[in-house]
Motif scaffolding. Structure first.
Motif, PDB file in Angstrom:
ATOM      1  N   SER A   9       0.847  -1.241  -0.014  1.00 40.51           N
ATOM      2  CA  SER A   9       0.052   0.068   0.017  1.00 40.51           C
ATOM      3  C   SER A   9       0.912   1.460  -0.052  1.00 40.51           C
ATOM      4  O   SER A   9       0.764   2.192  -0.596  1.00 40.51           O
ATOM      5  N   LEU A  10       1.918   1.415   0.797  1.00 41.98           N
ATOM      6  CA  LEU A  10       2.809   2.437   0.841  1.00 41.98           C
ATOM      7  C   LEU A  10       3.650   2.464  -0.204  1.00 41.98           C
ATOM      8  O   LEU A  10       3.610   3.613  -1.023  1.00 41.98           O
ATOM      9  N   LEU A  11       3.972   1.523  -0.933  1.00 47.75           N
ATOM     10  CA  LEU A  11       4.906   1.624  -2.071  1.00 47.75           C
ATOM     11  C   LEU A  11       4.136   2.160  -3.274  1.00 47.75           C
ATOM     12  O   LEU A  11       4.659   2.805  -4.041  1.00 47.75           O
ATOM     13  N   VAL A  12       2.640   1.388  -3.425  1.00 47.69           N
ATOM     14  CA  VAL A  12       2.062   2.054  -4.515  1.00 47.69           C
ATOM     15  C   VAL A  12       1.796   3.610  -4.327  1.00 47.69           C
ATOM     16  O   VAL A  12       1.573   4.259  -5.552  1.00 47.69           O
ATOM     17  N   SER A  97      -0.174  -9.122  -7.118  1.00 50.61           N
ATOM     18  CA  SER A  97      -0.950  -8.195  -7.986  1.00 50.61           C
ATOM     19  C   SER A  97      -2.160  -7.834  -7.700  1.00 50.61           C
ATOM     20  O   SER A  97      -2.724  -6.594  -7.914  1.00 50.61           O
ATOM     21  N   ILE A  98      -2.851  -8.806  -6.614  1.00 46.56           N
ATOM     22  CA  ILE A  98      -4.089  -8.197  -6.243  1.00 46.56           C
ATOM     23  C   ILE A  98      -4.025  -6.927  -5.221  1.00 46.56           C
ATOM     24  O   ILE A  98      -4.814  -6.144  -5.309  1.00 46.56           O
ATOM     25  N   ALA A 102      -5.813  -3.386  -5.720  1.00 50.42           N
ATOM     26  CA  ALA A 102      -6.838  -2.944  -4.686  1.00 50.42           C
ATOM     27  C   ALA A 102      -6.308  -1.466  -4.216  1.00 50.42           C
ATOM     28  O   ALA A 102      -7.265  -0.741  -3.818  1.00 50.42           O
ATOM     29  N   GLN A 103      -5.080  -1.019  -4.402  1.00 51.10           N
ATOM     30  CA  GLN A 103      -4.414   0.057  -3.914  1.00 51.10           C
ATOM     31  C   GLN A 103      -4.718   1.279  -5.164  1.00 51.10           C
ATOM     32  O   GLN A 103      -4.382   2.271  -4.865  1.00 51.10           O
ATOM     33  N   GLY A 104      -5.438   0.801  -6.072  1.00 49.73           N
ATOM     34  CA  GLY A 104      -5.801   1.518  -7.356  1.00 49.73           C
ATOM     35  C   GLY A 104      -4.701   2.174  -8.289  1.00 49.73           C
ATOM     36  O   GLY A 104      -4.622   3.232  -8.757  1.00 49.73           O
ATOM     37  N   PRO A 317      -8.154  -7.918  -0.072  1.00 45.27           N
ATOM     38  CA  PRO A 317      -8.682  -6.732  -0.056  1.00 45.27           C
ATOM     39  C   PRO A 317     -10.133  -6.583  -0.998  1.00 45.27           C
ATOM     40  O   PRO A 317     -10.698  -5.863  -0.541  1.00 45.27           O
ATOM     41  N   LYS A 318      -9.935  -7.502  -1.892  1.00 47.31           N
ATOM     42  CA  LYS A 318     -11.213  -7.023  -2.769  1.00 47.31           C
ATOM     43  C   LYS A 318     -11.221  -8.410  -3.723  1.00 47.31           C
ATOM     44  O   LYS A 318     -10.107  -8.718  -4.081  1.00 47.31           O
ATOM     45  N   LYS A 319     -12.410  -8.907  -4.103  1.00 44.32           N
ATOM     46  CA  LYS A 319     -12.244 -10.297  -5.241  1.00 44.32           C
ATOM     47  C   LYS A 319     -12.012  -9.664  -6.454  1.00 44.32           C
ATOM     48  O   LYS A 319     -12.792  -8.645  -7.008  1.00 44.32           O
ATOM     49  N   VAL A 320     -11.002  -9.945  -7.124  1.00 41.35           N
ATOM     50  CA  VAL A 320     -10.775  -9.547  -8.239  1.00 41.35           C
ATOM     51  C   VAL A 320     -10.905 -10.555  -9.855  1.00 41.35           C
ATOM     52  O   VAL A 320     -10.173 -11.579  -9.386  1.00 41.35           O
ATOM     53  N   ASP A 321     -11.535 -10.246 -10.528  1.00 39.47           N
ATOM     54  CA  ASP A 321     -11.926 -11.328 -11.598  1.00 39.47           C
ATOM     55  C   ASP A 321     -10.746 -11.646 -12.466  1.00 39.47           C
ATOM     56  O   ASP A 321      -9.859 -10.937 -12.632  1.00 39.47           O
TER      57      ASP A 321
END
Length: 336
Positions: A9-12, A97-98, A102-104, A317-321
């Motif tokens: 999250s921080l690095l993104v 990658s997920i 999730a961090q946009g 963090p979120k379901k990613v297809d």
């Protein structure tokens, strides 16, 4: 947010800011004629044997690619290198990658080729049991892996599968840094430990511990370690990525169709401090439990199983297809 997710999250955030400030993040900085491909591997491991075979047997060279391989030692560091354009391709767990998505991230990281398809860790006991059962872990100290990482999540999934709550039925110790876990166990900390090879086999050879179970066999088929790149890089370097994946597939078939001894001999230069007999033992063990993917195609059912394991660990963090973060067309074209 803790562990690897917090670091990512921080690095993104930092990389998104830097991309606004420096032109190095612009798409124009990527050469379409690139033949040298920078690859960052998350660790140096016999688990990645097909990659080293592809280099040593000249499969990449035959495809007009020179691989500049660097070991980045950690999922967060590997992702930092990829997101900041410090590398072109990352070899790391698909869960990262997920986390990034999730961090946009404006330029998402896409999985395009599978290298391993199971967990690569083993359960090592301090004392060799006459007959092993998972019930023996109850009430004992267990040295686990890093929170949010795939080894720990696969480990917890396996424990739950056998009716063991990893946070209640055992004394889960995650206070030790990844690099120091083997040394801690060797020094007498813990009754059980989750280890990668060749450490597990080395401990067994020295009588420090004994392999009693495989998390790879227990947790099922997963996109455990995959090659990934930013979406922009894939679009601008389609031919390079296709040639890279073709070379990888040739190496996967080579490992599948040759003995563990032959593979060990080829990859030995990458493991100078590991005895040849241990390298061969490890390769054989991974082959027997089908840890090495025999095709670069990352399958949808394996991706969905990854999501299930992450969700059960409380780390999704979120379901990613599947189609959002996996490009399977490159690998499908390579196997033809």
């Amino acid at each position: 947010m803790k562990g690897i997710k917090a670091k990512i999250s921080l690095l993104v955030s930092l990389v998104l800011l830097s991309c606004v400030l420096i032109s190095a993040c612009s798409k124009s900085s990527i050469s379409k004629k690139q033949t040298t491909v920078r690859v960052a591997e998350v660790t140096r491991s016999i688990f990645y044997a097909p990659q080293y075979v592809a280099i040593e047997k000249g499969f990449f060279k035959k495809e007009g690619i020179k691989v500049d391989l660097k070991t980045t030692w950690g999922g967060d560091k590997t992702m930092t290198a990829l997101l900041s354009n410090g590398t072109d391709i990352a070899l790391v767990g698909s869960e990262t990658s997920i986390y990034v998505y999730a961090q946009g991230a404006s330029d998402p990281v896409i999985n395009f080729a599978a290298l391993t398809q199971t967990d690569g860790t083993f359960l090592v006991a301090r004392k060799k049991p006459a007959v092993f059962s998972w019930e023996q872990l109850k009430g004992k100290e267990y040295l686990g892996q890093r929170k949010g990482g795939m080894p720990e999540m696969a480990g917890e999934f396996t424990l739950k599968k056998h009716g063991i709550d990893p946070h209640k039925a055992i004394k889960l110790n995650q206070s030790i840094d990844y690099a120091n876990i083997p040394n801690a166990f060797a020094a007498g900390v813990g009754d059980y430990v989750q280890l990668f090879e060749p450490q597990a086999s080395l401990f067994e050879k020295k009588g420090i511990g004994y392999i009693v179970a495989s998390f790879g066999s227990e947790s099922g088929k997963l996109p455990y370690t995959s090659y990934m790149a930013k979406q922009g890089y894939l679009k601008e370097n389609k031919d390079v990525i296709e040639r890279f994946t073709r070379a990888l597939y040739k190496a996967q078939l080579w490992v599948e169709n040759h003995s563990a001894k032959e593979t060990a001999k080829v990859i030995a230069p990458y493991f100078e401090d590991t005895p040849m007999d241990i390298i061969e033992t490890v390769v054989d063990r991974y082959k027997n439990q089908h840890s090495y993917a025999t095709s670069p195609i990352l399958e949808e059912n394996a991706w969905n199983h990854l999501l299930t394991i992450m969700q059960e660990a409380g780390e999704l963090p979120k379901k990613v297809d599947y189609k959002t973060l996996v490009n399977s067309e490159i690998a499908k074209k390579a196997v033809k």
